[in-house]
Write a protein that holds these residues in place. Structure first.
Motif, short mmCIF file in Angstrom:
data_model
loop_
_atom_site.label_atom_id
_atom_site.label_comp_id
_atom_site.label_asym_id
_atom_site.label_seq_id
_atom_site.Cartn_x
_atom_site.Cartn_y
_atom_site.Cartn_z
N GLY A 287 47.70 60.38 100.10
CA GLY A 287 46.66 61.37 100.28
C GLY A 287 46.83 62.61 99.43
N TYR A 288 48.03 62.80 98.88
CA TYR A 288 48.31 63.97 98.04
C TYR A 288 49.58 63.71 97.25
N LEU A 289 49.58 64.14 96.00
CA LEU A 289 50.76 64.03 95.14
C LEU A 289 51.16 65.41 94.66
N SER A 319 48.56 68.38 92.57
CA SER A 319 48.76 69.77 92.16
C SER A 319 50.24 70.00 91.94
N SER A 320 50.53 70.99 91.11
CA SER A 320 51.89 71.49 90.97
C SER A 320 51.96 72.81 91.73
N LEU A 352 46.84 74.55 96.23
CA LEU A 352 46.00 74.74 95.06
C LEU A 352 46.78 74.51 93.76
N HIS A 353 46.15 73.85 92.81
CA HIS A 353 46.68 73.81 91.46
C HIS A 353 46.38 75.15 90.79
N GLN A 354 47.09 75.46 89.72
CA GLN A 354 46.84 76.73 89.03
C GLN A 354 45.38 76.79 88.57
N TYR A 367 42.73 67.40 90.18
CA TYR A 367 43.52 68.58 90.54
C TYR A 367 42.93 69.24 91.79
N VAL A 368 43.82 69.72 92.66
CA VAL A 368 43.36 70.35 93.90
C VAL A 368 42.81 71.74 93.58
#
Length: 401
Positions: A287-289, A319-320, A352-354, A367-368
């Motif tokens: 569901g998320y990476l 996202s990172s 959140l991603h950047q 990307y989130v």
């Protein structure tokens, strides 16, 4: 602090009974969520690490314990104090949970890349510049001192060792703890990682021209390198089930280059595929990476290729979080595991991603950008990739297969 329960399972997955994560995000679950779901900046622009230069770092914003017990004086360092500060918030529960076990069946496996070197840096400079007659306590900067220090503090008598494989260290410590439990060599294992800001790593990455002069932008069009951070993440694992389980760990070794990853992300993809296989799930169940996502040109490019290889037609949300924590080196896997665990517990948000422009060559990814979780998720994956191609992917879940 998150606690587990007392149901048992024969599945290779192991339960996260207790956990804590300290970083630039703060020291509570609410602070972590607030930092990761808004555009607030959590990094600091500081001087003192690199001569005549200020840098962005992910500094822990709260005080550490002021002293260690006398019997730990030989291994006393800011690194150990960071670890003990984290442990303090779950110490009573850890001791209560492990009281049922033989101390010889209680293990400590931690990851670090800096150990206590920061405490000796000024003394070493005086020694080499002035050739002064200075006594330098090397025990505190030995890699093994972190795990041994926590073992001594807790009074446990089982295996205790530190893993130092650069940026995959603490994720590998978690995998090692899972193996120890499944091999029936321990009843409970304290795993995780601790790394602290120091001149050695900041100057080292600066010499590699890998530090960003601005806030890092994972997968960004203008990305120019990393921001370094510090963190302490600890997890008590056992074979009893818990609200969040460490399902699996997939590991690989590129051996492609001393510092650069394989450009096609072959080792990264292999690690993710092995983790899925061990967990017994398919890629579209993730569901998320949480990406390794360092914001260096080569790492981000190869990781997106690896994600596309493994997930193919499934747009897994990714996202990172390193633009919020900094790259915490040996502790990166641990603090990002804590983030993944909190996502699964809350079931309401994703990090959140950047927010900057994405590299056009890497924009074919999900990307989130919306923090709201649209539906419950059962599994999340966290990637950690290190110098020399030491790769690991961890999968956490709320449901056993």
């Amino acid at each position: 602090m998150i606690m587990g329960n007392n149901m048992t399972t024969a599945h290779p997955a192991v339960g996260i009974q207790l956990s804590v994560g300290l970083s630039a995000l703060g020291n509570t679950a609410e602070q972590t969520k607030q930092a990761l779901t808004t555009q607030q900046n959590t990094l600091s622009f500081v001087s003192g690490f690199i001569p005549e230069k200020q840098v962005w770092v992910g500094a822990y914003p709260h005080a550490l314990i002021e002293k260690v017990p006398e019997f730990l004086n030989d291994v006393d360092s800011r690194n150990l104090r960071f670890a003990l500060t984290a442990l303090r918030s779950i110490e009573a529960e850890v001791r209560a949970y492990t009281a049922q076990f033989d101390p010889k069946r209680l293990a400590v496996i931690l990851g670090t890349s800096t150990s206590g070197i920061a405490d000796n840096e000024k003394l070493l400079k005086q020694y080499f510049v002035n050739q002064a007659d200075i006594e330098i306590q090397h025990y505190k900067q030995e890699m093994g001192s972190l795990a041994k220090g926590l073992q001594m503090y807790l009074g446990w008598e089982g295996p205790a060792y530190t893993i130092s494989t650069a940026c995959s260290s603490s994720a590998k410590a978690m995998a090692a703890g899972q193996r120890l439990l499944n091999a029936d060599l321990a009843d409970a294992v304290l795993v995780g990682g601790v790394d602290t800001l120091c001149q050695l790593t900041l100057n080292g990455f600066d010499s590699l021209e890998s530090l960003s002069n601005a806030l890092c932008q994972p997968c960004g069009a203008q990305r120019g390198g990393i921001n370094i951070g510090e963190a302490a993440g600890l997890f008590l694992l056992s074979k009893e089930t818990a609200p969040v389980m460490l399902m699996s760990a997939g590991e690989s070794m590129d051996a492609w280059h001393i510092s650069a990853p394989h450009p096609e992300g072959k080792g990264a993809a292999e690690a993710m595929q092995k983790a899925l296989q061990m967990a017994g799930i398919t890629s579209d169940e993730i569901g998320y990476l949480n990406m390794h996502g360092t914001a260096t040109p080569q790492n981000d490019a190869m990781e997106i290729k690896a994600v596309q290889t493994v997930f193919q037609n499934y747009d897994v949300p990714i996202s990172s979080t390193k633009h919020k924590t900094g790259h915490c080196l040996g502790a990166a896997g641990a603090i990002e595991a804590a983030i993944c665990q909190q996502v699964l517990v809350d079931q309401s948000w994703l990090p959140l991603h950047q927010a900057g422009p994405i590299d056009p060559e890497l924009d074919q990814a999900n990307y989130v950008l919306n923090v709201q979780l649209q539906q419950p998720i059962e599994y999340v994956m966290s990637n950690s990739f290190a110098f020399g191609g030491s790769n690991i992917s961890l999968i956490f879940g709320t449901k056993l297969k």
